[in-house]
Design a protein around this motif. Structure first.
Motif, short mmCIF file in Angstrom:
data_model
loop_
_atom_site.label_atom_id
_atom_site.label_comp_id
_atom_site.label_asym_id
_atom_site.label_seq_id
_atom_site.Cartn_x
_atom_site.Cartn_y
_atom_site.Cartn_z
N GLY A 219 0.82 -1.20 0.00
CA GLY A 219 0.00 0.00 0.00
C GLY A 219 0.85 1.25 0.00
O GLY A 219 2.08 1.21 -0.12
N MET A 220 0.19 2.39 0.11
CA MET A 220 0.90 3.67 0.13
C MET A 220 1.67 3.85 1.43
O MET A 220 1.22 3.44 2.50
N ILE A 221 2.83 4.50 1.32
CA ILE A 221 3.62 4.85 2.50
C ILE A 221 3.67 6.37 2.58
O ILE A 221 3.99 7.06 1.60
N ILE A 222 3.35 6.91 3.76
CA ILE A 222 3.22 8.35 3.95
C ILE A 222 4.14 8.80 5.07
O ILE A 222 4.24 8.14 6.11
N GLY A 223 4.82 9.92 4.87
CA GLY A 223 5.64 10.48 5.95
C GLY A 223 7.01 10.90 5.51
O GLY A 223 7.18 11.63 4.53
N GLN A 224 8.04 10.41 6.22
CA GLN A 224 9.42 10.80 5.97
C GLN A 224 10.30 9.55 5.89
O GLN A 224 9.91 8.47 6.35
N GLU A 225 11.46 9.71 5.32
CA GLU A 225 12.41 8.61 5.20
C GLU A 225 12.77 8.06 6.59
O GLU A 225 12.96 8.82 7.54
N THR A 226 12.85 6.75 6.71
CA THR A 226 13.25 6.14 7.99
C THR A 226 14.70 6.48 8.30
O THR A 226 15.50 6.74 7.40
N ARG A 227 15.04 6.50 9.59
CA ARG A 227 16.39 6.90 10.00
C ARG A 227 17.40 5.77 9.88
O ARG A 227 18.61 6.00 9.99
N THR A 228 16.94 4.55 9.67
CA THR A 228 17.85 3.44 9.41
C THR A 228 17.58 2.87 8.02
O THR A 228 16.53 3.09 7.43
N CYS A 229 18.55 2.13 7.50
CA CYS A 229 18.54 1.70 6.11
C CYS A 229 17.40 0.75 5.78
O CYS A 229 16.88 0.05 6.65
N SER A 230 17.05 0.73 4.50
CA SER A 230 15.97 -0.15 4.05
C SER A 230 16.46 -1.57 3.79
O SER A 230 15.66 -2.50 3.75
N ASN A 231 17.77 -1.75 3.60
CA ASN A 231 18.28 -3.09 3.29
C ASN A 231 19.21 -3.68 4.35
O ASN A 231 19.57 -4.84 4.29
N PHE A 232 19.61 -2.87 5.34
CA PHE A 232 20.41 -3.43 6.42
C PHE A 232 20.38 -2.48 7.61
O PHE A 232 20.01 -1.32 7.51
N THR A 233 20.79 -3.00 8.74
CA THR A 233 20.89 -2.17 9.93
C THR A 233 21.94 -2.78 10.86
O THR A 233 22.42 -3.88 10.63
N THR A 234 22.32 -2.05 11.88
CA THR A 234 23.26 -2.57 12.88
C THR A 234 22.51 -2.65 14.19
O THR A 234 22.34 -1.66 14.87
N ALA A 235 22.06 -3.84 14.54
CA ALA A 235 21.19 -3.90 15.72
C ALA A 235 21.15 -5.30 16.32
O ALA A 235 20.11 -5.95 16.32
N SER A 236 22.26 -5.76 16.84
CA SER A 236 22.22 -7.06 17.48
C SER A 236 23.38 -7.23 18.45
O SER A 236 24.46 -6.68 18.24
N TRP A 237 23.13 -7.97 19.52
CA TRP A 237 24.16 -8.32 20.50
C TRP A 237 24.90 -7.07 20.98
O TRP A 237 26.10 -6.93 20.80
N PHE A 238 24.18 -6.16 21.58
CA PHE A 238 24.79 -4.90 22.02
C PHE A 238 25.77 -5.11 23.18
O PHE A 238 25.57 -5.98 24.02
N ILE A 239 26.81 -4.29 23.19
CA ILE A 239 27.74 -4.25 24.31
C ILE A 239 27.87 -2.82 24.79
O ILE A 239 27.61 -1.87 24.05
N ASN A 240 28.26 -2.67 26.05
CA ASN A 240 28.33 -1.35 26.66
C ASN A 240 29.68 -1.13 27.33
O ASN A 240 30.25 -2.03 27.93
N TYR A 241 30.15 0.11 27.23
CA TYR A 241 31.36 0.55 27.93
C TYR A 241 30.99 1.77 28.76
O TYR A 241 30.22 2.63 28.32
N LYS A 242 31.55 1.85 29.97
CA LYS A 242 31.33 3.03 30.80
C LYS A 242 32.63 3.83 30.85
O LYS A 242 33.66 3.36 31.36
N LEU A 243 32.58 5.04 30.32
CA LEU A 243 33.76 5.91 30.34
C LEU A 243 34.08 6.28 31.78
O LEU A 243 33.19 6.69 32.53
N PRO A 244 35.33 6.14 32.20
CA PRO A 244 35.67 6.17 33.63
C PRO A 244 35.46 7.50 34.36
O PRO A 244 35.26 7.51 35.57
N ASN A 245 35.48 8.61 33.66
CA ASN A 245 35.38 9.91 34.34
C ASN A 245 33.98 10.49 34.33
O ASN A 245 33.42 10.82 35.38
N THR A 246 33.38 10.60 33.15
CA THR A 246 32.03 11.16 33.05
C THR A 246 30.96 10.09 33.29
O THR A 246 29.78 10.42 33.37
N GLN A 247 31.38 8.83 33.39
CA GLN A 247 30.46 7.70 33.60
C GLN A 247 29.47 7.54 32.45
O GLN A 247 28.45 6.88 32.59
N THR A 248 29.77 8.16 31.33
CA THR A 248 28.93 8.03 30.15
C THR A 248 29.01 6.61 29.61
O THR A 248 30.10 6.03 29.56
#
Length: 499
Positions: free
Chosen positions: A404-433
């Motif tokens: 059907g019709m698609i209405i609105g704006q372009e999606t912020r991630t790609c139509s044929n691939f994305t980066t979204a699996s098995w996330f890992i996290n780092y905590k920066l030691p000073n700002t704790q970001t």
């Protein structure tokens, strides 16, 4: 395939507290620069493909410029503005601010005095207030034109996608004018006004800023954010199904969807509008489940493949789990084993990727059957710059199958691939970001592409500036209004389909 919820734009708040960490008031220039350098090392050595959209030389050049500005203007606000992650064009990589430090920062700074919304490069007032009429266009703040501010705001997007309308102008202007006591605002009080007016307004504290965000006019639909999946009747012939996340369990999602579509069909509904604007994604395995309720084919293709250039944990320092606990050597060994068991090195000469094997996703079903409660009527899809991740895959399936019709704006991630699996996290030691990184790319429909750029799912129809302004003034949903107008046109022009 879950991306954590956002508080203000892409700045998240970590809930863990590390005893003995520095207070906001104790952070120094060296702390900011040290954390910045650690962040650059993490991006270069741990991201699954950091130089897909920018080469290493250009990345280093831009990093030098950003670091120089941080060195010359060392502050927490500058540190947040100096986020280098948008340079690699990966919408799933982000920074998360520490709760305590961010809270202390908000108590010692000031904020822009009203809520705004960006559309087609213009900044509109998005809140009833006593100073500037709703819908006014802000042309400059403190003698700096709005475009200059917008150009400095970096939104994390995939590839070469531009998502200017996802920019939080009010918040970033606050960061760019730290501690400002007042704001001199130049504006046009309507879309077509020629005369520019000027007003000086006192800045507000964070409590009032938060209040202003809650009082925004757009988006109109807020109830769906509480429910996640929310269906309602628009008229006798048309229903709206809003999906704000694909992160529900399959059991819960199916219960909600089957109940909705059973009633939809029982009521003889002719038109269904599906809204995935602002949908941050969720479980990739949920996408065919949702699509199975609108598939026109008895069986449809649901193809995706994981790939990464980095299977090892190359940066071991500051690696944390979801609770903020530092990973041990045994934890890291187990993480490496997990990847090596599920990713195989390509045997094609020159191909640097490791590809996911059958062990990676046991829920994967390539030939997916449509549901017994499927809807075969007219269907439309609403998307925007904040449709990302699994939601973009849903939009991709919708478009590929010409549903059907698609209405609105372009999606912020790609139509044929994305980066979204098995996330890992780092905590920066000073700002704790906290640094949030994916470990793999995911290619949709077996379209393995190593090209630098990509585009999101593109709409067939977009709301023009005049229609957007009109909807803002009338406090109506602009994309939904356009969808209903197109449905009326279809009755008069049955041949009206996708352009």
């Amino acid at each position: 395939m879950i991306k954590k919820g956002l508080l203000l734009i892409a700045l998240l708040m970590s809930s863990s507290v590390v005893f003995g960490q520095k207070k906001y008031s104790e952070l120094t220039k060296e702390d900011y620069l040290n954390d910045f350098d650690i962040l650059i090392n993490i991006i270069k050595n741990q991201h699954p493909n950091p130089f897909r959209s920018i080469n290493a030389k250009e990345f280093d050049k831009k990093v030098v410029e950003i670091r120089k500005n941080l060195e010359e203007n060392p502050s927490y606000a500058t540190f947040l503005l100096s986020n280098p992650i948008p340079l690699i064009h990966d919408a799933h990589s982000s920074l998360s601010t520490d709760t305590t430090i961010f809270e202390d920062f908000t108590k010692e700074t000031t904020f822009f005095p009203m809520n705004t919304i960006v559309y087609e490069g213009k900044v509109f007032v998005n809140q009833h207030n006593p100073n500037i009429p709703v819908g006014s266009i802000i042309t400059s703040v403190n003698d700096v034109n709005s475009k200059s501010y917008l150009d400095r705001i970096n939104v994390t997007t995939d590839g070469q996608i531009v998502a200017d309308d996802a920019k939080d102008f009010s918040f970033y202007v606050s960061l760019m004018n730290p501690g400002a006591e007042e704001y001199k605002i130049t504006y046009q009080d309507s879309l077509n006004a020629v005369e520019k007016k000027e007003v000086t307004i006192k800045s507000v504290n964070y409590a009032r800023n938060y209040y202003n965000v809650q009082k925004a006019i757009l988006p109109v639909d807020l109830i769906s954010y509480s429910y996640g999946i929310y269906g309602r009747k628009l008229n006798d012939d048309t229903y709206l199904l809003t999906i704000k996340t694909f992160a529900f369990s399959e059991e819960f999602a199916y219960q909600k969807l089957s109940s909705f579509f059973e009633k939809l069909n029982a009521d003889g509904v002719k038109n269904l509008i599906i809204d995935v604007r602002g949908n941050g994604g969720g479980y990739l395995s949920n996408i065919p489940l949702f699509y199975s309720f609108i598939s026109q084919e008895k069986v449809f293709k649901n193809s995706y493949r994981y790939a990464t250039k980095v299977v090892d944990i190359n940066v071991r320092e500051n690696l944390i789990d979801g609770s903020g606990r530092q990973y041990s050597d045994m934890d890291i060994k187990n993480m490496n084993n997990f990847m090596y068991q599920r990713y195989d090195k390509s045997e094609v000469p020159g191909d640097e990727y490791y590809y996911g094997n059958n062990r990676l996703d046991e829920s994967y079903v390539e030939n997916y059957p449509r549901d017994r409660y499927y809807f075969e009527g007219n269907t439309m899809l609403l998307i925007d710059n904040n449709t990302v991740s699994a939601a973009a895959y849903f939009a991709s399936l919708f478009k590929e199958n010409k549903r059907g019709m698609i209405i609105g704006q372009e999606t912020r991630t790609c139509s044929n691939f994305t980066t979204a699996s098995w996330f890992i996290n780092y905590k920066l030691p000073n700002t704790q970001t906290v640094v949030d990184l994916p470990r793999s790319e995911v290619f949709f429909n077996n379209l393995i592409s190593t090209r630098e750029g990509c585009r999101g799912v593109l709409p067939d129809y977009s709301v023009d500036e005049n229609a957007f302004y009109k909807s803002l003034i009338k406090e109506e949903d602009p994309e939904l209004t356009l969808a209903l107008e197109l449905l009326k046109r279809q009755l008069q022009e049955p041949e009206l389909k996708e352009p």
